[in-house]
Design an enzyme around this catalytic site. Structure first.
Site, PDB file in Angstrom:
ATOM      1  N   ALA A 136       0.951  -1.150  -0.068  1.00 49.73           N
ATOM      2  CA  ALA A 136       0.132  -0.203   0.145  1.00 49.73           C
ATOM      3  C   ALA A 136       0.910   1.146   0.200  1.00 49.73           C
ATOM      4  O   ALA A 136       2.001   1.168   0.225  1.00 49.73           O
ATOM      5  CB  ALA A 136      -0.932   0.003   1.152  1.00 49.73           C
ATOM      6  N   LYS A 137       0.338   2.418  -0.208  1.00 45.65           N
ATOM      7  CA  LYS A 137       1.153   3.639  -0.167  1.00 45.65           C
ATOM      8  C   LYS A 137       0.175   4.696  -0.219  1.00 45.65           C
ATOM      9  O   LYS A 137      -0.992   4.500  -0.332  1.00 45.65           O
ATOM     10  CB  LYS A 137       2.049   3.952  -1.253  1.00 45.65           C
TER      11      LYS A 137
END
Ligand code: NAD
Length: 424
Positions: free
Chosen positions: A113-114
């Site tokens: 994720a980011k």
């Protein structure tokens, strides 16, 4: 909006489409079906949020933020949050996919994720930064959590920003939630050993490659670009293992010390001067000449995109280890491959930081803190096993270490996706 292939302007570099094409190639190398490749590429969840912030002047300004979960087949999403004026959905999507691969390569139970906010944080007061962080955290709160998605620091975010996010989510949920972010201070559930974990991982990978190539550590001359959170500990860690660091660069310039840098003397000099330039007895060299200095190992530990075709062609070292994220351009990588220079890619070499985050989260979930020795021992084991596995697959697949690492990541994600099946 994350760009889809048919929507991208032709000939314009798009980081998301670039990563997607790399995953596609890795999937094809592994003989995965088109359907599986498509499932792995597509980001699972993309959230865009409006972040209104009351400025010190009393006016309200609007910012835009994102949190993207690329893949959670192997575990909750994991990845940093960056505050930068150039942040956009495609960049965040690309970085989230990189995290899926990185976590799979080192075989920790996370997806990728980011997140980020499009803002220049240097233009904000501390109060404005806190209000921006808390509002962004509130807006992405439905998506994050210890068993969903666990953010961490990235460009322009640090332990303080993580502490505000942890506090905001804890207030919302009505109880302390330390496992919602990593990179926290020790006082609220951080871990011993986090600082320097990335550099230790780089050192473990470098030493392991030397062993595989039958080269003696004490015969290696190293040049390092960057003397920051990753580069500075590296000078000591590599020197402790017998290597000679003969060149270092930072934003102010580069130095050459053929007899090798003394890490303690350098730390003292840097503390006083704020730069590596002027290290006692060193020659100052043009920053763009660092990688041409006579050396055996080159370690970019600063910026992305610095090892271009030209830099790769004139590089003196015969091994490169990517401590920075994305330091090599596609053209640079092709030149290094054609010159037979092995490159330990970023998704493996600098994964010590995310492994440290995994250990912090595990301790928060257990409510039981480890001693530094246990942390270091487990980090060494995880990184060595990851290197060894990539090396073994490298021999089997007969492609570069970079392509192998990507394939290892994609293979593990495919395995988890396959066994879980397709809901509903
Ligand atoms: P940092 O900001 O602490 O240090 C960056 C260093 O690069 C500084 O010494 C700076 O002077 C130098 N630098 C900047 N511009 C330069 C230039 N033009 N030429 C030479 N040197 C220059 O950053 P960091 O945390 O050490 O991160 C370095 C790299 O490692 C980044 O690519 C980052 O994404 C990656 N990385 C960091 C971690 C981590 O745990 N900090 C983990 C994984 C990857």
């Amino acid at each position: 909006m994350v760009t889809r292939p048919n929507e991208a302007p032709p000939n314009e570099f798009n980081p998301w489409l670039h990563v997607a094409s790399l995953i596609e190639r890795a999937g094809q190398l592994l003989g995965l079906s088109d359907g599986m490749i498509k499932r792995i590429i597509a980001p699972e969840r993309v959230l865009e949020v409006a972040v209104p912030v009351r400025m010190d002047s009393g006016d309200v300004e609007m910012f835009t933020g994102w949190r993207i979960q690329h893949d959670t087949s192997r575990g909750p999403g994991k990845g940093g949050i960056r505050f930068h004026q150039s942040v956009n959905a495609d960049e965040i999507a690309a970085l989230s996919a990189d995290m899926s691969i990185k976590c799979a390569v080192v075989n920790i139970p996370y997806g990728g994720a980011k997140g980020g906010v499009k803002v220049d944080p240097s233009s904000l007061s501390r109060g404005e930064l806190e209000r921006l962080t808390r509002r962004y955290a509130f807006s992405i709160a439905p998506m994050i959590g210890p068993d969903r998605d666990i953010p961490a620091p990235d460009i322009n975010t640090d332990f303080q920003v993580m502490s505000w996010i942890m506090d905001t989510v804890s207030m919302l949920r009505g109880h302390n939630t330390p496992g919602v972010v990593t990179g926290k201070p020790l006082s609220i559930g951080g871990t011993m050993g986090h600082a320097g974990a990335t550099s230790l991982g780089v050192t473990i990978c470098t030493t392991a490659l030397l062993q595989r190539l039958g080269r003696m550590a004490n015969e290696q001359r190293v040049v390092i670009q960057g003397y920051g959170k990753v580069g500075a500990p590296l000078v000591k860690l590599l020197s402790d293992r017998g290597m000679k660091v003969v060149g270092v660069a930072d934003i102010k310039g580069a130095i050459h010390v053929p007899e090798g840098i003394n890490p303690q003397v350098m730390a003292k000099h840097f503390a006083e001067a704020g730069t590596v330039v002027g290290y006692p007895g060193s020659d100052t060299v043009p920053a763009d000449q660092l990688f041409t200095l006579p050396s055996d190992i080159a370690i970019p530990a600063a910026l992305g995109g610095v090892v271009t075709e030209e830099v790769a062609s004139s590089m003196s070292a015969s091994i490169m280890v990517e401590a920075a994220n994305g330091p090599t351009t596609g053209e640079g990588a092709a030149v290094l491959a054609s010159r037979g220079i092995p490159v330990i890619p970023d998704v493996l070499a600098n994964a010590g930081g995310v492994v440290a985050s995994y250990f912090e989260w595990a301790q928060d979930l257990q409510g039981f803190m480890w001693e530094t020795e246990l942390f270091t021992q487990r980090l060494e084991k995880t990184m060595s096993e990851a290197f060894n596995y990539v090396w073994t697959r490298h021999q089997e697949l007969n492609v570069t270490l970079r392509e192998t690492a990507l394939a290892v990541g994609v293979e593990r994600i495919a395995e988890a996706t396959e066994v879980r099946g397709l809901f509903p």
